[in-house]
Design a protein around this motif. Structure first.
Motif, PDB file in Angstrom:
ATOM      1  N   ASN A  59      38.009  47.636  33.688  1.00  0.00           N
ATOM      2  CA  ASN A  59      36.971  46.744  33.186  1.00  0.00           C
ATOM      3  C   ASN A  59      37.528  45.358  32.880  1.00  0.00           C
ATOM      4  O   ASN A  59      36.900  44.333  33.152  1.00  0.00           O
ATOM      5  N   ALA A  60      38.742  45.306  32.332  1.00  0.00           N
ATOM      6  CA  ALA A  60      39.377  44.018  32.028  1.00  0.00           C
ATOM      7  C   ALA A  60      39.640  43.232  33.306  1.00  0.00           C
ATOM      8  O   ALA A  60      39.419  42.011  33.364  1.00  0.00           O
ATOM      9  N   ALA A  62      37.982  43.479  36.064  1.00  0.00           N
ATOM     10  CA  ALA A  62      36.688  43.088  36.639  1.00  0.00           C
ATOM     11  C   ALA A  62      36.128  41.835  35.986  1.00  0.00           C
ATOM     12  O   ALA A  62      35.345  41.097  36.612  1.00  0.00           O
ATOM     13  N   LYS A  63      36.524  41.564  34.745  1.00  0.00           N
ATOM     14  CA  LYS A  63      35.972  40.413  34.016  1.00  0.00           C
ATOM     15  C   LYS A  63      36.781  39.132  34.192  1.00  0.00           C
ATOM     16  O   LYS A  63      36.388  38.088  33.661  1.00  0.00           O
ATOM     17  N   THR A  64      37.903  39.173  34.903  1.00  0.00           N
ATOM     18  CA  THR A  64      38.791  37.999  34.957  1.00  0.00           C
ATOM     19  C   THR A  64      38.101  36.761  35.510  1.00  0.00           C
ATOM     20  O   THR A  64      38.417  35.639  35.120  1.00  0.00           O
ATOM     21  N   THR A  65      37.159  36.946  36.422  1.00  0.00           N
ATOM     22  CA  THR A  65      36.521  35.794  37.063  1.00  0.00           C
ATOM     23  C   THR A  65      35.796  34.899  36.077  1.00  0.00           C
ATOM     24  O   THR A  65      35.544  33.725  36.359  1.00  0.00           O
ATOM     25  N   TYR A  66      35.452  35.417  34.903  1.00  0.00           N
ATOM     26  CA  TYR A  66      34.662  34.651  33.936  1.00  0.00           C
ATOM     27  C   TYR A  66      35.523  33.862  32.949  1.00  0.00           C
ATOM     28  O   TYR A  66      34.988  33.164  32.096  1.00  0.00           O
ATOM     29  N   TYR A  67      36.842  33.950  33.054  1.00  0.00           N
ATOM     30  CA  TYR A  67      37.707  33.359  32.044  1.00  0.00           C
ATOM     31  C   TYR A  67      38.558  32.231  32.619  1.00  0.00           C
ATOM     32  O   TYR A  67      39.021  32.324  33.764  1.00  0.00           O
ATOM     33  N   SER A 145      41.393  40.328  22.540  1.00  0.00           N
ATOM     34  CA  SER A 145      41.407  41.520  23.380  1.00  0.00           C
ATOM     35  C   SER A 145      41.387  42.755  22.491  1.00  0.00           C
ATOM     36  O   SER A 145      42.286  42.949  21.665  1.00  0.00           O
ATOM     37  N   GLU A 163      40.655  45.911  26.787  1.00  0.00           N
ATOM     38  CA  GLU A 163      39.423  45.750  27.556  1.00  0.00           C
ATOM     39  C   GLU A 163      39.164  44.311  27.994  1.00  0.00           C
ATOM     40  O   GLU A 163      38.176  44.045  28.686  1.00  0.00           O
ATOM     41  N   THR A 164      40.020  43.386  27.606  1.00  0.00           N
ATOM     42  CA  THR A 164      40.008  42.004  28.096  1.00  0.00           C
ATOM     43  C   THR A 164      41.451  41.560  28.222  1.00  0.00           C
ATOM     44  O   THR A 164      42.243  41.774  27.302  1.00  0.00           O
TER      45      THR A 164
END
Length: 417
Positions: A59-60, A62-67, A145, A163-164
């Protein structure tokens, strides 16, 4: 958050842990395909020299594109940048849930890349236990995180699943601009602009100094604090020496590395770049620097840490003491009769890029190149004037600036304190 029992004598290898957990599949595949040397190094770690791994879940990833920082690296499949990011997830020493406390502690990581870590012993990441069940890690850009599974043992130490992903810190200008998209009381673009302020449109030596010097601690007043004393600052800005001394009084260099909040204990005194001292006090669960309250501690930057204050400090009033019952401390400089945070001074001087080279002498005749690094890019601009001076470099800027502030020491290894 789920806890695992730590059984050092029967701990599996790092690869065994990755293979046994489906939520670490992306982490495992990334290491195996792109960073086999790093994977081998992690598998070779032993309990005699333990490490802590903040393992990003699927999940972490998958979220990289937003940071910021993370997004460009992963979207562009930048292997070097991703390597730095992964190194930032590896901490020296074993730090389990039982080792963390209810206030942030800051631990060195394997991130030593000069872009993200001009900090002695490796860039830091902060860890804290909130209550008895929530483990939180903080990193660059004020990223937080959360840990979904803690204390997973392996042969070389301990693993926490996050998770981040943790974000490598960026420069002071980049951090100030991103942090200032938060609520108004915490904006620090005014102080950033002040460090780039110049009446003759030259690059101040202080700007390069703050971006290139290692182990900095910056006490940055928020925009409201600078706006409340804008008239006094305008008068001071007519005297470059006095104005620079005021800014220098907010900056501490070295003294054992960046000074994080856990080191700001009651009664601590710190020598500033101005040569005067700051006094730290803790009253009613608040930390104060002289009479200024720390609103937000521990904004990590690539070369140190920033603490946000509610008041401008003055080297001419080093004995100012806090009034803890007040929500906002009384300014030590003369105040404005009218106040509007939207008119915070010096914000028009905010840099379009991060200056890393500037003239070592601040005379009117100058020529040369100013190298500047913007977020995610590198740009170069040239400032030309009358006859000559060779192009400056960061070391020359630092040495020249320290000499001008009376901080030169011929006996030290670089000639600097």
């Amino acid at each position: 958050m789920r806890f695992c029992s730590i059984l050092p004598d029967s701990s599996p290898s790092f690869s065994d842990v990755l293979s046994s957990r489906k939520n670490l599949t992306t982490f495992k595949n990334t290491l195996q395909s792109d960073y086999p040397d790093l994977l081998s190094r992690l598998n070779a770690q032993t309990s005699s020299s333990p490490i802590t791994i903040l393992a990003p879940s699927d999940n972490a990833f998958a979220k990289t594109t937003y940071y910021p920082v993370l997004g460009p690296a992963f979207n562009n499949h930048d292997l070097v940048a991703i390597q730095n990011i992964l190194n930032y997830h590896i901490l020296n020493g074993s730090h389990t849930s039982k080792d963390l406390i209810t206030q942030f502690q800051f631990f060195p990581t394997w991130l030593n890349n000069a872009t993200f870590s001009n900090v002695t012993h490796g860039q830091r990441v902060g860890g804290v236990m909130q209550g008895s069940t929530d483990m939180i890690w903080t990193s660059g850009e004020s990223a937080r995180s959360t840990v979904s599974e803690a204390d997973i043992p392996f042969a070389g130490g301990v693993i926490h699943v996050i998770e981040t992903m943790v974000t490598p810190p960026t420069s002071f200008p980049a951090t100030a601009e991103i942090f200032s998209t938060a609520s108004e009381p915490f904006e620090i673009t005014s102080f950033l602009g002040a460090t780039y302020f110049s009446k003759n449109n030259t690059i101040p030596a202080l700007a390069a100094f703050l971006n290139e010097t290692s182990d900095l601690t910056i006490f940055a007043p928020n925009n409201a604090a600078l706006e409340s004393v804008a008239s006094a600052l305008e008068s001071l800005s007519d005297d470059p020496t006095a104005f620079t001394k005021l800014l220098d009084y907010h900056i501490v260099v070295g003294q054992g590395g960046p000074i994080y909040s856990t080191n700001l204990t009651n009664g601590t005194t710190l020598r500033t770049l101005a040569g005067e001292t700051l006094s730290i006090s803790i009253v009613a669960n608040s930390r104060f620097v002289n009479s200024a309250r720390i609103l937000t501690p521990d904004l990590l930057i690539s070369n140190g840490v920033v603490h946000v204050l509610d008041n401008v400090l003055s080297p001419d009033d080093t004995a100012a003491v806090p009034q803890p019952t007040r929500a906002t401390q009384v300014p030590v400089l003369s105040t404005n009769t009218q106040f509007a945070i939207s008119e915070a001074p010096f914000t028009t001087f905010m840099p379009w890029a991060v200056v890393t080279n500037a003239p070592p002498t601040m005379g009117s005749a100058r020529t040369g190149t100013v190298t500047a690094t913007a977020t995610g890019a590198v740009a170069t601009s040239t400032t030309k004037g009358g006859a000559g001076r060779a192009a400056g470099c960061a070391d020359a800027v630092e040495a020249g600036y320290r000499r001008s502030r009376g901080l030169f020491d011929a006996a030290s290894s670089h000639g600097w304190l």
